[in-house]
Write a protein that holds these residues in place. Sequence first.
Motif, PDB file in Angstrom:
ATOM      1  N   LEU A  30       0.819  -1.208   0.000  1.00  0.00           N
ATOM      2  CA  LEU A  30       0.000   0.000   0.000  1.00  0.00           C
ATOM      3  C   LEU A  30       0.857   1.264   0.000  1.00  0.00           C
ATOM      4  CD1 LEU A  30      -2.851  -1.045   2.455  1.00  0.00           C
ATOM      5  CD2 LEU A  30      -3.005  -0.789  -0.021  1.00  0.00           C
ATOM      6  N   THR A  31       1.910   1.259   0.813  1.00  0.00           N
ATOM      7  CA  THR A  31       2.764   2.453   0.858  1.00  0.00           C
ATOM      8  C   THR A  31       3.669   2.547  -0.375  1.00  0.00           C
ATOM      9  OG1 THR A  31       4.362   1.213   2.214  1.00  0.00           O
ATOM     10  CG2 THR A  31       2.756   2.587   3.360  1.00  0.00           C
ATOM     11  N   GLY A  32       4.350   1.435  -0.694  1.00  0.00           N
ATOM     12  CA  GLY A  32       5.231   1.444  -1.859  1.00  0.00           C
ATOM     13  C   GLY A  32       4.456   1.580  -3.147  1.00  0.00           C
ATOM     14  N   GLY A  33       3.310   0.879  -3.248  1.00  0.00           N
ATOM     15  CA  GLY A  33       2.497   0.982  -4.457  1.00  0.00           C
ATOM     16  C   GLY A  33       1.931   2.372  -4.644  1.00  0.00           C
ATOM     17  N   ALA A  34       1.503   3.003  -3.543  1.00  0.00           N
ATOM     18  CA  ALA A  34       0.972   4.366  -3.639  1.00  0.00           C
ATOM     19  C   ALA A  34       2.060   5.339  -4.100  1.00  0.00           C
ATOM     20  CB  ALA A  34       0.394   4.798  -2.297  1.00  0.00           C
ATOM     21  N   ALA A  35       3.280   5.166  -3.555  1.00  0.00           N
ATOM     22  CA  ALA A  35       4.389   6.036  -3.977  1.00  0.00           C
ATOM     23  C   ALA A  35       4.710   5.828  -5.447  1.00  0.00           C
ATOM     24  CB  ALA A  35       5.620   5.755  -3.111  1.00  0.00           C
ATOM     25  N   ALA A  36       4.754   4.556  -5.879  1.00  0.00           N
ATOM     26  CA  ALA A  36       5.018   4.260  -7.287  1.00  0.00           C
ATOM     27  C   ALA A  36       3.899   4.794  -8.177  1.00  0.00           C
ATOM     28  CB  ALA A  36       5.180   2.746  -7.483  1.00  0.00           C
ATOM     29  N   LEU A  37       2.663   4.740  -7.674  1.00  0.00           N
ATOM     30  CA  LEU A  37       1.529   5.250  -8.447  1.00  0.00           C
ATOM     31  C   LEU A  37       1.627   6.757  -8.641  1.00  0.00           C
ATOM     32  CD1 LEU A  37      -1.195   4.728  -9.813  1.00  0.00           C
ATOM     33  CD2 LEU A  37      -2.282   4.952  -7.556  1.00  0.00           C
ATOM     34  N   VAL A  38       1.994   7.474  -7.586  1.00  0.00           N
ATOM     35  CA  VAL A  38       2.163   8.930  -7.705  1.00  0.00           C
ATOM     36  C   VAL A  38       3.261   9.255  -8.711  1.00  0.00           C
ATOM     37  CG1 VAL A  38       2.886  11.013  -6.482  1.00  0.00           C
ATOM     38  CG2 VAL A  38       1.276   9.424  -5.406  1.00  0.00           C
ATOM     39  N   GLY A 306      -3.675  -2.552  -9.337  1.00  0.00           N
ATOM     40  CA  GLY A 306      -4.406  -2.426 -10.589  1.00  0.00           C
ATOM     41  C   GLY A 306      -4.277  -1.034 -11.178  1.00  0.00           C
ATOM     42  N   SER A 307      -4.380  -0.020 -10.323  1.00  0.00           N
ATOM     43  CA  SER A 307      -4.194   1.362 -10.783  1.00  0.00           C
ATOM     44  C   SER A 307      -2.802   1.553 -11.356  1.00  0.00           C
ATOM     45  CB  SER A 307      -4.410   2.333  -9.623  1.00  0.00           C
ATOM     46  OG  SER A 307      -5.725   2.272  -9.141  1.00  0.00           O
ATOM     47  N   LEU A 308      -1.802   1.020 -10.654  1.00  0.00           N
ATOM     48  CA  LEU A 308      -0.419   1.163 -11.099  1.00  0.00           C
ATOM     49  C   LEU A 308      -0.203   0.488 -12.451  1.00  0.00           C
ATOM     50  CD1 LEU A 308       2.459   2.109 -10.437  1.00  0.00           C
ATOM     51  CD2 LEU A 308       2.807  -0.047  -9.209  1.00  0.00           C
ATOM     52  N   LEU A 309      -0.769  -0.707 -12.643  1.00  0.00           N
ATOM     53  CA  LEU A 309      -0.602  -1.425 -13.910  1.00  0.00           C
ATOM     54  C   LEU A 309      -1.172  -0.638 -15.078  1.00  0.00           C
ATOM     55  CD1 LEU A 309       0.087  -3.914 -15.623  1.00  0.00           C
ATOM     56  CD2 LEU A 309      -2.124  -4.885 -14.952  1.00  0.00           C
ATOM     57  N   VAL A 310      -2.387  -0.115 -14.940  1.00  0.00           N
ATOM     58  CA  VAL A 310      -3.014   0.600 -16.052  1.00  0.00           C
ATOM     59  C   VAL A 310      -2.291   1.909 -16.344  1.00  0.00           C
ATOM     60  CG1 VAL A 310      -5.135   1.721 -16.847  1.00  0.00           C
ATOM     61  CG2 VAL A 310      -5.254  -0.492 -15.709  1.00  0.00           C
ATOM     62  N   VAL A 311      -1.846   2.610 -15.304  1.00  0.00           N
ATOM     63  CA  VAL A 311      -1.116   3.864 -15.524  1.00  0.00           C
ATOM     64  C   VAL A 311       0.186   3.600 -16.271  1.00  0.00           C
ATOM     65  CG1 VAL A 311       0.183   5.694 -14.350  1.00  0.00           C
ATOM     66  CG2 VAL A 311      -2.137   5.125 -13.599  1.00  0.00           C
ATOM     67  N   ILE A 312       0.931   2.568 -15.875  1.00  0.00           N
ATOM     68  CA  ILE A 312       2.185   2.237 -16.559  1.00  0.00           C
ATOM     69  C   ILE A 312       1.919   1.751 -17.979  1.00  0.00           C
ATOM     70  CG2 ILE A 312       4.142   0.644 -16.550  1.00  0.00           C
ATOM     71  CD1 ILE A 312       4.110   0.790 -13.517  1.00  0.00           C
ATOM     72  N   ALA A 313       0.876   0.930 -18.155  1.00  0.00           N
ATOM     73  CA  ALA A 313       0.545   0.431 -19.493  1.00  0.00           C
ATOM     74  C   ALA A 313       0.141   1.575 -20.415  1.00  0.00           C
ATOM     75  CB  ALA A 313      -0.576  -0.600 -19.403  1.00  0.00           C
ATOM     76  N   ASP A 314      -0.600   2.539 -19.887  1.00  0.00           N
ATOM     77  CA  ASP A 314      -0.998   3.694 -20.698  1.00  0.00           C
ATOM     78  C   ASP A 314       0.215   4.525 -21.094  1.00  0.00           C
ATOM     79  OD1 ASP A 314      -2.906   5.503 -21.897  1.00  0.00           O
ATOM     80  OD2 ASP A 314      -2.530   6.837 -20.202  1.00  0.00           O
ATOM     81  N   LEU A 315       1.160   4.683 -20.167  1.00  0.00           N
ATOM     82  CA  LEU A 315       2.392   5.403 -20.488  1.00  0.00           C
ATOM     83  C   LEU A 315       3.183   4.657 -21.563  1.00  0.00           C
ATOM     84  CD1 LEU A 315       4.464   7.633 -19.962  1.00  0.00           C
ATOM     85  CD2 LEU A 315       5.337   6.272 -18.053  1.00  0.00           C
ATOM     86  N   ALA A 316       3.282   3.329 -21.421  1.00  0.00           N
ATOM     87  CA  ALA A 316       3.988   2.529 -22.424  1.00  0.00           C
ATOM     88  C   ALA A 316       3.299   2.610 -23.777  1.00  0.00           C
ATOM     89  CB  ALA A 316       4.071   1.073 -21.969  1.00  0.00           C
ATOM     90  N   ALA A 317       1.971   2.646 -23.785  1.00  0.00           N
ATOM     91  CA  ALA A 317       1.220   2.708 -25.040  1.00  0.00           C
ATOM     92  C   ALA A 317       1.530   3.981 -25.817  1.00  0.00           C
ATOM     93  CB  ALA A 317      -0.278   2.628 -24.748  1.00  0.00           C
ATOM     94  N   ARG A 318       1.853   5.050 -25.097  1.00  0.00           N
ATOM     95  CA  ARG A 318       2.180   6.309 -25.771  1.00  0.00           C
ATOM     96  C   ARG A 318       3.642   6.394 -26.180  1.00  0.00           C
ATOM     97  NH1 ARG A 318       1.115  10.555 -21.903  1.00  0.00           N
ATOM     98  NH2 ARG A 318       0.510   9.056 -20.316  1.00  0.00           N
ATOM     99  N   MET A 319       4.488   5.540 -25.568  1.00  0.00           N
ATOM    100  CA  MET A 319       5.918   5.630 -25.829  1.00  0.00           C
ATOM    101  C   MET A 319       6.406   4.607 -26.863  1.00  0.00           C
ATOM    102  SD  MET A 319       6.586   8.139 -23.909  1.00  0.00           S
ATOM    103  CE  MET A 319       8.368   8.176 -24.077  1.00  0.00           C
TER     104      MET A 319
END
Length: 351
Positions: A30-38, A306-319
């Motif tokens: 929760l703490t590490g994932g939240a930091a990575a999500l931000v 789940g939030s972290l996965l979609v955010v990273i996947a969306d970033l990868a989709a644009r790159m």
Amino acid sequence: MSSNTSNPSITDAKTHGNIKGRPWAATLILTGGAAALVLGIALSISLGAADIDLRNVWEAVFFFNPDVTEHQIIQELRLPRVLGGAMVGACFAVSGAIMQGMTRNPLADSGLLGLNGGAGFVIAICFAFFPGLPYMYLILFSFLGAGLGAALVYGVSSMAKGGLTPVRLVLAGAALSALLSALSEGIALYFQVGQDMAFWYAGGTAGIKWVHLKIMLPWIAAAILGAIALSRSITMLSLGDDIAKGLGQRTGLVKLGGTVIVLVLAGAAVSVVGAVGFVGLMIPHLTRKLVGVDYRLIIPCSAVLGSLLVVIADLAARMVNPPYETPVGSIIALIGVPFFLYLARKERREL
């Protein structure tokens, strides 16, 4: 909704006579994932067709100046997109966790069990017969479509000799999802709404606006809070109906509440990003491996991951191929398909 095959980790818990979670692991996630999500959100806002440095991102978010073009890009395009992606990732992951817990089916996922296909089918009907329908109504019809898809899948798979099994449920889901997708495409072609439906077929976050988030947020917040409230009951249910009843659980009410929550989460997510699958399959499995089989830990941790996965996947989709975008559903499927094949083979060996 039930299945004949239990999750291996849950079987281990029954063998030891109790369910033990790992609160320390959940706290780290929760703490590490939240930091990575931000951090992921900041990078996703910063990077794109026009790169914007992180200092301007900070100023645009907290000290918005409408006269600055970069601030307008961030506030009107990138910020709602990335926040919507995070919300959608939490929706898919939590709905998948609830489905796997209630059905004791490790292959359960909204995309594999017809919810996405049903929602897309009803959305196609809305585009064809009710053009210009307000988004509030569109999301309601998406809920109904998700329920229709799930009902068809469970109905068809229940008719087979021997009842429900994880593999049979997924096969029925794949067949009916293909049928619903074909019907959606036929409607799109006949009524010439293919351009409107193209977004839903591919799956992506590019079309998310602030108005979508304002309508989605109350539904999603209520559903996730409901999931957390039901988490202890879902843990008991994951041991099997007989054990849950022996522990005093009203299994019918728990299943009804869980089903409503799943339909709300999956319907809201599909109405915004379209047919994105595998998030609800992969994330709950990963979370169970890390925190144990207590759903009081699995559900909040799944939401963050789940939030972290979609955010990273969306970033990868644009790159991948700038300035063009790859559908985020395709990026996630590159990971999800091998993962699904591994689980399906594992389940087949255990039948």
